[in-house]
Design a protein around this motif. Structure first.
Motif, PDB file in Angstrom:
ATOM      1  N   PHE A 142       0.872  -1.176   0.000  1.00 13.21           N
ATOM      2  CA  PHE A 142       0.000   0.000   0.000  1.00 13.21           C
ATOM      3  C   PHE A 142       0.910   1.228   0.000  1.00 13.21           C
ATOM      4  N   ASP A 143       0.728   2.134  -0.947  1.00 16.75           N
ATOM      5  CA  ASP A 143       1.569   3.338  -1.022  1.00 16.75           C
ATOM      6  C   ASP A 143       1.376   4.226   0.203  1.00 16.75           C
ATOM      7  N   HIS A 144       2.459   4.741   0.715  1.00 16.22           N
ATOM      8  CA  HIS A 144       2.394   5.752   1.772  1.00 16.22           C
ATOM      9  C   HIS A 144       2.489   7.114   1.090  1.00 16.22           C
ATOM     10  N   SER A 145       1.424   7.450   0.390  1.00 16.38           N
ATOM     11  CA  SER A 145       1.347   8.728  -0.314  1.00 16.38           C
ATOM     12  C   SER A 145       0.050   9.411   0.088  1.00 16.38           C
ATOM     13  N   LEU A 146       0.015  10.708  -0.105  1.00 16.44           N
ATOM     14  CA  LEU A 146      -1.172  11.470   0.260  1.00 16.44           C
ATOM     15  C   LEU A 146      -2.405  10.964  -0.479  1.00 16.44           C
ATOM     16  N   VAL A 147      -2.265  10.702  -1.776  1.00 16.77           N
ATOM     17  CA  VAL A 147      -3.398  10.226  -2.573  1.00 16.77           C
ATOM     18  C   VAL A 147      -3.923   8.894  -2.027  1.00 16.77           C
TER      19      VAL A 147
ATOM     20  N   THR B 251       3.875  10.188   2.530  1.00 17.47           N
ATOM     21  CA  THR B 251       3.559  10.406   3.936  1.00 17.47           C
ATOM     22  C   THR B 251       4.543   9.710   4.872  1.00 17.47           C
ATOM     23  N   ARG B 252       5.382   8.837   4.336  1.00 22.04           N
ATOM     24  CA  ARG B 252       6.412   8.162   5.134  1.00 22.04           C
ATOM     25  C   ARG B 252       7.671   8.002   4.311  1.00 22.04           C
ATOM     26  N   SER B 253       8.816   8.105   4.973  1.00 20.37           N
ATOM     27  CA  SER B 253      10.101   7.855   4.319  1.00 20.37           C
ATOM     28  C   SER B 253      11.144   7.567   5.390  1.00 20.37           C
TER      29      SER B 253
END
Length: 188
Positions: A92-97, A122-124
């Motif tokens: 699952f992408d940790h992106s805003l979208v 949103t995470r790195s």
């Protein structure tokens, strides 16, 4: 992220080294600790030099065992499994979208995505003292499975007809092309 190439290199080397350091733990816990410790190393290095301040990277890691595969990841670098010509996204992408879709703030069909910048993660690893690591699996594995770990550089959908996977038997190197970019993968 600033100095992302250095952060990526550090993460690649550190996660595998750290993983073996924790081999007395369960594979999932060893992978989680390895990624968390890599975050600390990248953050420390970034704080030592103003040019590296806030450097960060995403990471996707895969551990294979006879009973399955475990994925650890932070950010929007995806992991896929190709089985019987079906490409399945395992992360699952940790992106805003993606976070907004998950929480119901955007439609799941992607129709509202254009209003949100697609490159906001949103995470790195690196910029923050604490990092949340997602562990997925174990996923079952079968002879012929091929896992694809993506990194920065692939930033949009790739039409199915642009994904080509060469033939190989177990453990052999496979030539893969995604959107015209050659990728080395290994088939189980």
């Amino acid at each position: 992220h600033a100095a992302g190439e250095l952060a990526s290199e550090m993460a690649t080397q550190s996660v595998s080294h750290q993983y073996y350091k924790y081999r007395d733990l369960s594979p999932a816990e060893a992978l989680r600790k390895a990624i968390i410790n890599s975050n600390s190393e990248i953050r420390r290095r970034g704080s030592e030099n103003v040019e590296f301040h806030n450097m960060g990277t995403t990471i996707s890691s895969l551990v294979l065992f006879p009973y399955g595969a475990i994925v650890g990841h932070v950010g929007d670098s995806r992991v896929y499994r190709l089985r019987d010509n079906i490409l399945e996204q395992l992360t699952f992408d940790h992106s805003l979208v993606w976070e907004m879709r998950r929480s119901g703030q955007l439609p799941k069909d992607g129709s509202g995505d254009a209003a949100i910048p697609s490159n906001v993660i949103t995470r790195s690893l690196g910029p923050h003292e604490r990092v949340d690591v997602d562990l997925e699996g174990p996923f079952d594995i079968q002879v012929g499975d091929c896992f694809l770990l993506c990194s920065d550089g692939l930033n949009g959908p790739v039409p199915a007809d642009e994904v080509e996977v060469g033939k190989a038997s177990g453990g052999e190197r496979v030539e893969t092309s995604v959107g015209g970019v050659a990728i080395e993968t290994h088939r189980i």
